[in-house]
Design a protein around this motif. Structure first.
Motif, PDB file in Angstrom:
ATOM      1  N   ARG A 184       0.836  -1.213   0.000  1.00 55.03           N
ATOM      2  CA  ARG A 184       0.000   0.000   0.000  1.00 55.03           C
ATOM      3  C   ARG A 184       0.863   1.253   0.000  1.00 55.03           C
ATOM      4  O   ARG A 184       0.535   2.244  -0.662  1.00 55.03           O
ATOM      5  CB  ARG A 184      -0.931  -0.003   1.213  1.00 55.03           C
ATOM      6  N   GLY A 329      -6.884  -5.865   6.187  1.00 52.68           N
ATOM      7  CA  GLY A 329      -5.676  -5.401   5.510  1.00 52.68           C
ATOM      8  C   GLY A 329      -5.657  -5.790   4.048  1.00 52.68           C
ATOM      9  O   GLY A 329      -5.197  -5.030   3.199  1.00 52.68           O
ATOM     10  N   TYR A 331      -8.359  -6.209   2.206  1.00 53.46           N
ATOM     11  CA  TYR A 331      -9.303  -5.296   1.548  1.00 53.46           C
ATOM     12  C   TYR A 331      -8.657  -3.943   1.283  1.00 53.46           C
ATOM     13  O   TYR A 331      -8.804  -3.360   0.195  1.00 53.46           O
ATOM     14  CB  TYR A 331     -10.544  -5.110   2.428  1.00 53.46           C
ATOM     15  N   ARG A 332      -7.940  -3.416   2.288  1.00 54.00           N
ATOM     16  CA  ARG A 332      -7.311  -2.096   2.099  1.00 54.00           C
ATOM     17  C   ARG A 332      -6.295  -2.132   0.970  1.00 54.00           C
ATOM     18  O   ARG A 332      -6.176  -1.186   0.188  1.00 54.00           O
ATOM     19  CB  ARG A 332      -6.639  -1.643   3.399  1.00 54.00           C
ATOM     20  N   THR A 333      -5.548  -3.223   0.884  1.00 55.65           N
ATOM     21  CA  THR A 333      -4.553  -3.337  -0.187  1.00 55.65           C
ATOM     22  C   THR A 333      -5.231  -3.426  -1.548  1.00 55.65           C
ATOM     23  O   THR A 333      -4.782  -2.805  -2.526  1.00 55.65           O
ATOM     24  CB  THR A 333      -3.671  -4.571   0.050  1.00 55.65           C
ATOM     25  N   TYR A 335      -8.167  -2.239  -2.318  1.00 58.98           N
ATOM     26  CA  TYR A 335      -8.709  -0.931  -2.650  1.00 58.98           C
ATOM     27  C   TYR A 335      -7.601   0.072  -2.983  1.00 58.98           C
ATOM     28  O   TYR A 335      -7.815   1.008  -3.764  1.00 58.98           O
ATOM     29  CB  TYR A 335      -9.561  -0.406  -1.495  1.00 58.98           C
ATOM     30  N   ALA A 336      -6.406  -0.113  -2.399  1.00 58.77           N
ATOM     31  CA  ALA A 336      -5.273   0.732  -2.785  1.00 58.77           C
ATOM     32  C   ALA A 336      -4.903   0.483  -4.244  1.00 58.77           C
ATOM     33  O   ALA A 336      -4.552   1.410  -4.983  1.00 58.77           O
ATOM     34  CB  ALA A 336      -4.080   0.463  -1.873  1.00 58.77           C
TER      35      ALA A 336
END
Length: 407
Positions: A184, A329, A331-333, A335-336
């Motif tokens: 990220r 984490g 999911y965040r990656t 979405y990044a």
């Protein structure tokens, strides 16, 4: 070397005479350690380790040579057979001077601090039935740790203690989350470099536009200044972006991120014995969403239990929480990746629009080659951005809801 004095002839000291012969400790130091141990009512092993800095492995080697048998050191990952633990927990005496560590066929290996004591085999045979008993030497402290950690409560189906295995999986998930955070961070830097690139090419485009608008009376050096500033900004952004894109980032594909995240949740199969799940997961299309729903059923795992077992139950719950953070984490990656793809698309649309607008307004002239290059670069960026964004698009409608554990 001079022979030791008579007071060193006791068995407690004789076991460590090889330390003197190997020049690991002096005779007077061994005498002082013996006196201190007797005065303070503790074992000489503790004095030699804590005050004289002798490694545990050195003492175990000395004991092994003295008793002519192998040694064993405490390790909570030792696969002690559950059937031995069950018998010991049900029939254990108030104080144990030994502990079974290995079962090989009809032979049970017993760890004890004094393998020459015949009472050890008698005590062990009265509790554990085996065809043969083999005695290995261990430090008294290690035997105490075996008893405390393996017999702190009734053992379950797992081999050894659960907390070390759970801690291993928490570390595994933490390593993966750290790797995801690095991805990220690299993608955020790439988006920042793209912003510099847009600013640089924007300034060059403005200069190009002003240059072609002959009715504007602006100094020629002002055009050059804009081109130089834009070129430096664009070059800075391009170099930073390419450095990440080609060397450090190398981001894994969408499916790879999900599969590795799923692998880090493998601990649920070995450490969470839940007969009935508290939730009924819905069947969703994406693998990551199904993982999130599957984990929700394990989010409440504390049961009424003796206080001595509460550490293990709390360790299980920490693993469930770590599993939820790992999925979040991932999911965040993902979405990044999507945001980075959208940054590509946004930059591509800007370049393409500027190129088309300049050609439409000014027609074909000496700057057409630059305008065409803008259009080509924009189309390539939009294509690259779509490849990053589209795989993530299907995850948005399938996001698993995080469940907060309750006791």
């Amino acid at each position: 070397m001079k022979p030791l004095q008579h007071e060193f002839s006791s068995k407690a000291v004789e076991r460590f005479l090889s330390l003197v012969k190997d020049n690991l400790i002096r005779e007077d130091e061994l005498q002082a350690a013996t006196t201190a141990a007797q005065a303070r009512g503790i074992d000489i092993e503790a004095i030699l380790i804590q005050e004289y800095g002798l490694p545990r492995h050195t003492l175990l080697t000395a004991l092994s040579n003295y008793y002519h048998c192998p040694f064993v050191e405490y390790d909570e990952k030792i696969p002690i057979p559950p059937e031995l633990l069950q018998v010991l927990y049900e029939k254990r005496p108030e104080m144990l001077r030994w502990f079974p560590v290995i079962k090989n066929g009809d032979t049970i290996v017993i760890a004890t601090n004094d393998p020459s004591d015949p009472k050890i085999v008698a005590e062990a045979s009265a509790i554990l039935k085996a065809g043969r008993y083999e005695l290995w030497v261990a430090l008294k402290e290690d035997i105490a740790w075996f008893i405390q950690d393996f017999l702190h409560a009734a053992p379950g189906a797992l081999i050894g203690t659960e907390r070390t295995g759970l801690a291993y999986w928490r570390n595994t998930m933490a390593h993966w989350r750290t790797r995801l955070a690095c991805y990220r961070t690299d993608m955020a830097k790439a988006r920042t470099d793209l912003a510099f690139l847009r600013w640089g090419l924007g300034l060059i485009t403005i200069s190009n536009t002003l240059r072609q608008a002959h009715n504007l009376k602006i100094n020629f050096y002002f055009y050059i200044l804009l081109i130089i500033a834009g070129g430096l900004l664009g070059l800075f952004g391009l170099i930073g972006y390419l450095q990440i894109r080609k060397t450090r980032m190398k981001p894994p594909e969408h499916q790879t991120l999900v599969e590795v995240t799923a692998a880090t949740l493998h601990f649920l199969e070995n450490y969470h014995f839940i007969d009935g799940l508290s939730t009924t997961p819905s069947i969703k299309k994406t693998m990551l969403a199904r993982l999130g729903d599957f984990l929700a059923g394990h989010s409440t795992i504390l049961y009424p239990s003796p206080s001595s077992r509460e550490r293990t139950h709390l360790a299980r719950e920490r693993n469930v929480l770590a599993g939820q953070r790992t999925i979040a984490g991932c999911y965040r990656t993902i979405y990044a990746r999507a945001r980075t793809g959208l940054a590509f698309i946004r930059t591509g649309i800007s370049f393409t629009s500027l190129g088309i607008g300049l050609i439409t307004y000014f027609g074909f002239n000496t700057f057409t080659l630059f305008n065409t290059a803008l259009i080509g670069a924009g189309l390539l960026m939009m294509t690259d951005g779509l490849l990053w964004y589209l795989p993530v698009r299907k995850e948005q409608s399938e996001v698993a809801r995080c469940v907060i554990p309750t006791q």
